[in-house]
Design a protein around this motif. Structure first.
Motif, mmCIF file in Angstrom:
data_model
loop_
_atom_site.group_PDB
_atom_site.id
_atom_site.type_symbol
_atom_site.label_atom_id
_atom_site.label_comp_id
_atom_site.label_asym_id
_atom_site.label_seq_id
_atom_site.Cartn_x
_atom_site.Cartn_y
_atom_site.Cartn_z
ATOM 1 N N ARG A 16 0.830 -1.206 0.000
ATOM 2 C CA ARG A 16 0.000 0.000 0.000
ATOM 3 C C ARG A 16 0.871 1.265 0.000
ATOM 4 O O ARG A 16 0.438 2.318 -0.485
ATOM 5 N N SER A 17 2.095 1.162 0.485
ATOM 6 C CA SER A 17 2.997 2.310 0.540
ATOM 7 C C SER A 17 3.807 2.473 -0.742
ATOM 8 O O SER A 17 4.633 3.382 -0.842
ATOM 9 N N THR A 18 3.575 1.591 -1.712
ATOM 10 C CA THR A 18 4.342 1.627 -2.960
ATOM 11 C C THR A 18 3.647 2.499 -3.993
ATOM 12 O O THR A 18 2.487 2.246 -4.339
ATOM 13 N N PRO A 19 4.300 3.538 -4.504
ATOM 14 C CA PRO A 19 3.677 4.367 -5.534
ATOM 15 C C PRO A 19 3.539 3.606 -6.851
ATOM 16 O O PRO A 19 4.435 2.860 -7.237
ATOM 17 N N ILE A 20 2.413 3.796 -7.517
ATOM 18 C CA ILE A 20 2.144 3.138 -8.801
ATOM 19 C C ILE A 20 2.087 4.217 -9.882
ATOM 20 O O ILE A 20 1.277 5.151 -9.784
ATOM 21 N N PRO A 21 2.913 4.136 -10.924
ATOM 22 C CA PRO A 21 2.884 5.158 -11.968
ATOM 23 C C PRO A 21 1.560 5.145 -12.719
ATOM 24 O O PRO A 21 1.033 4.077 -13.065
ATOM 25 N N VAL A 22 0.998 6.324 -12.972
ATOM 26 C CA VAL A 22 -0.287 6.408 -13.650
ATOM 27 C C VAL A 22 -0.211 5.809 -15.052
ATOM 28 O O VAL A 22 -1.221 5.337 -15.599
ATOM 29 N N GLU A 23 0.991 5.783 -15.632
ATOM 30 C CA GLU A 23 1.151 5.199 -16.967
ATOM 31 C C GLU A 23 0.797 3.715 -16.991
ATOM 32 O O GLU A 23 0.383 3.190 -18.034
ATOM 33 N N LEU A 24 0.969 3.025 -15.853
ATOM 34 C CA LEU A 24 0.594 1.611 -15.790
ATOM 35 C C LEU A 24 -0.907 1.459 -16.012
ATOM 36 O O LEU A 24 -1.355 0.625 -16.813
ATOM 37 N N TRP A 25 -1.702 2.281 -15.326
ATOM 38 C CA TRP A 25 -3.150 2.207 -15.490
ATOM 39 C C TRP A 25 -3.539 2.599 -16.920
ATOM 40 O O TRP A 25 -4.439 1.989 -17.507
ATOM 41 N N ASP A 26 -2.873 3.608 -17.462
ATOM 42 C CA ASP A 26 -3.166 4.036 -18.835
ATOM 43 C C ASP A 26 -2.933 2.896 -19.829
ATOM 44 O O ASP A 26 -3.741 2.681 -20.744
ATOM 45 N N ASP A 27 -1.833 2.173 -19.646
ATOM 46 C CA ASP A 27 -1.533 1.064 -20.557
ATOM 47 C C ASP A 27 -2.569 -0.051 -20.443
ATOM 48 O O ASP A 27 -2.975 -0.647 -21.453
ATOM 49 N N LEU A 28 -2.987 -0.346 -19.223
ATOM 50 C CA LEU A 28 -4.005 -1.384 -19.042
ATOM 51 C C LEU A 28 -5.304 -1.003 -19.743
ATOM 52 O O LEU A 28 -5.965 -1.840 -20.364
ATOM 53 N N LYS A 29 -5.664 0.247 -19.678
ATOM 54 C CA LYS A 29 -6.881 0.700 -20.356
ATOM 55 C C LYS A 29 -6.709 0.646 -21.871
ATOM 56 O O LYS A 29 -7.620 0.215 -22.597
ATOM 57 N N THR A 30 -5.560 1.083 -22.365
ATOM 58 C CA THR A 30 -5.308 1.073 -23.806
ATOM 59 C C THR A 30 -5.389 -0.335 -24.372
ATOM 60 O O THR A 30 -5.890 -0.557 -25.487
ATOM 61 N N LEU A 31 -4.922 -1.318 -23.599
ATOM 62 C CA LEU A 31 -4.908 -2.706 -24.047
ATOM 63 C C LEU A 31 -6.225 -3.436 -23.777
ATOM 64 O O LEU A 31 -6.338 -4.635 -24.049
ATOM 65 N N GLY A 32 -7.196 -2.738 -23.225
ATOM 66 C CA GLY A 32 -8.475 -3.363 -22.934
ATOM 67 C C GLY A 32 -8.453 -4.284 -21.735
ATOM 68 O O GLY A 32 -9.323 -5.140 -21.582
ATOM 69 N N LEU A 33 -7.460 -4.107 -20.867
ATOM 70 C CA LEU A 33 -7.328 -4.950 -19.677
ATOM 71 C C LEU A 33 -7.915 -4.293 -18.433
ATOM 72 O O LEU A 33 -7.864 -4.852 -17.339
ATOM 73 N N MET A 34 -8.466 -3.096 -18.593
ATOM 74 C CA MET A 34 -9.131 -2.385 -17.514
ATOM 75 C C MET A 34 -10.223 -1.519 -18.130
ATOM 76 O O MET A 34 -10.060 -0.994 -19.237
ATOM 77 N N ARG A 35 -11.336 -1.403 -17.435
ATOM 78 C CA ARG A 35 -12.417 -0.551 -17.935
ATOM 79 C C ARG A 35 -11.954 0.897 -18.043
ATOM 80 O O ARG A 35 -11.226 1.390 -17.177
ATOM 81 N N GLN A 36 -12.437 1.570 -19.061
ATOM 82 C CA GLN A 36 -12.072 2.963 -19.274
ATOM 83 C C GLN A 36 -12.569 3.865 -18.146
ATOM 84 O O GLN A 36 -11.953 4.888 -17.844
ATOM 85 N N ASP A 37 -13.697 3.492 -17.513
ATOM 86 C CA ASP A 37 -14.272 4.344 -16.469
ATOM 87 C C ASP A 37 -13.760 4.006 -15.072
ATOM 88 O O ASP A 37 -14.258 4.548 -14.079
ATOM 89 N N ALA A 38 -12.780 3.122 -14.958
ATOM 90 C CA ALA A 38 -12.217 2.791 -13.642
ATOM 91 C C ALA A 38 -11.390 3.963 -13.121
ATOM 92 O O ALA A 38 -10.456 4.408 -13.795
ATOM 93 N N PRO A 39 -11.704 4.488 -11.931
ATOM 94 C CA PRO A 39 -10.911 5.596 -11.386
ATOM 95 C C PRO A 39 -9.479 5.161 -11.105
ATOM 96 O O PRO A 39 -9.246 4.084 -10.546
ATOM 97 N N VAL A 40 -8.517 6.007 -11.471
ATOM 98 C CA VAL A 40 -7.103 5.674 -11.254
ATOM 99 C C VAL A 40 -6.337 6.867 -10.680
ATOM 100 O O VAL A 40 -5.128 6.961 -10.801
ATOM 101 N N CYS A 41 -7.066 7.781 -10.042
ATOM 102 C CA CYS A 41 -6.398 8.860 -9.321
ATOM 103 C C CYS A 41 -7.139 9.074 -8.007
ATOM 104 O O CYS A 41 -8.312 8.708 -7.861
#
Length: 348
Positions: free
Chosen positions: A315-340
């Motif tokens: 939980r203390s590990t920062p996750i780069p927002v680009e990771l979530w962006d890539d998952l959405k681009t590849l269709g591996l995460m819903r576009q409307d999933a909050p990531v901030c």
């Protein structure tokens, strides 16, 4: 540890630590642990800052409630938030007839009897007070009111009607008398959570495994409803019962069974994206649900001190927002999933 304050009813509400602790593993889930090992795990969770604990009569057929109660009796009552569940009565039985053989080990010889009636809920609540040795619970969840546990839609519908005409009224009464601060459901299916939310006045839902890095269908209608109504979500099963912690290895668990091929393949693709950004799959999986504005706490549980500490560090590990962006681009995460971050977070 950071906290999230929830106050749907305007009566002061409850303050949740972001990481809660689910006590099913302390009921000797999948393997037996000693009382001393269980106490060490709870000590570690407390030292990491965890102050929200969830339990249930089913977990070890009363064993988890006894263990967490023994631990929390040494703490000041205002220092922690505690939830338990109703919907099952535990009956003494011969050892060969006990519930959970092959799932729970070295437990009392008891069998579950589903009972969502008014009297059943009251009896279950009183028994939980006895097992924990505590004077109160903060939250009462109706447990496993879903098709997953009852086998068929018809059986589930029967118990829903039994609950809404009986047990629900008992829970409302307990809340109205300030015996508990909040009521809700601890359920494996978001559709059943939504059904209950549409039919009654519920405060919180413990949604197990249905809003994770692997699946986000609850964003369709249920989670937006929660935001609109101020209903809080405790998110259980952030690793989907194992596969998001272990990765797509042989024997990886999904929904408490061996993961099917399509799930293994999807998790493999998600893990590849995580590796690209230098993030472990479990770290990404644990952090993802926190971005949704309805989520008040995530409760991964743990059966060892190392697992507890690992969750805290994740939980203390920062996750780069680009990771979530890539998952959405590849269709591996819903576009409307909050990531901030959308919560006003407090820190202790």
């Amino acid at each position: 540890m950071k906290t999230r304050h929830w106050d749907r009813r305007g009566n002061g509400g409850l303050t949740f630590t972001e990481l809660g602790f689910g006590t099913a593993p302390l009921g000797n889930l999948y393997r037996a642990i000693s009382d001393e090992e269980a106490a060490a795990v709870l000590d570690a969770a407390w030292e990491c800052g965890t102050r929200y604990f969830d339990t249930a009569p089913l977990y070890g057929l009363g064993l988890a409630e006894s263990r967490v109660g023994r631990f929390l009796r040494s703490k000041l009552r205002h220092e922690f938030v505690l939830s338990t569940k109703v919907g099952r009565i535990m009956k003494v039985c011969p050892p060969e007839q006990r519930t959970g053989i092959g799932k729970f080990f070295n437990t009392p010889s008891r069998r579950e009897v589903f009972d969502y009636s008014y009297d059943g809920v009251m009896r279950s609540f009183e028994a939980s007070l006895e097992r924990t040795g505590l004077d109160s619970f903060d939250i009462l969840f109706v447990h496993d009111l879903d098709v997953f546990n009852h086998g068929t839609q018809e059986a589930c519908d029967y118990y829903v009607e039994q609950f809404m005409s009986g047990g629900y009224q008992a829970m409302i009464s307990l809340r109205d008398q300030d015996v508990v601060s909040a009521i809700g459901g601890g359920i494996n299916e978001w559709q059943m959570c939504q059904l209950l939310a549409e039919r009654g006045d519920f405060d919180l839902f413990l949604l197990a495994g249905r809003y994770t890095l692997l699946e986000q269908e609850a964003l369709e209608t249920f989670l937006p409803m929660c935001v609109t109504r101020g209903i809080g979500i405790v998110l259980g099963g952030p690793y989907n019962s194992g596969i998001l912690a272990t990765g797509p290895i042989a024997g990886a668990q999904y929904n408490y069974s061996d993961a099917p091929t399509e799930v293994l393949e999807r998790v493999q693709r998600i893990e590849e994206v995580c590796r690209k950004h230098g993030v472990s799959l479990p770290n990404a999986a644990l952090n993802f649900p926190f971005f949704h504005p309805a989520v008040v706490s995530v409760i991964p549980g743990g059966q060892s001190v190392n697992q507890v500490v690992s969750n805290y560090r994740a939980r203390s590990t920062p996750i780069p927002v680009e990771l979530w962006d890539d998952l959405k681009t590849l269709g591996l995460m819903r576009q409307d999933a909050p990531v901030c971050e959308t919560w006003g977070i407090e820190s202790e």
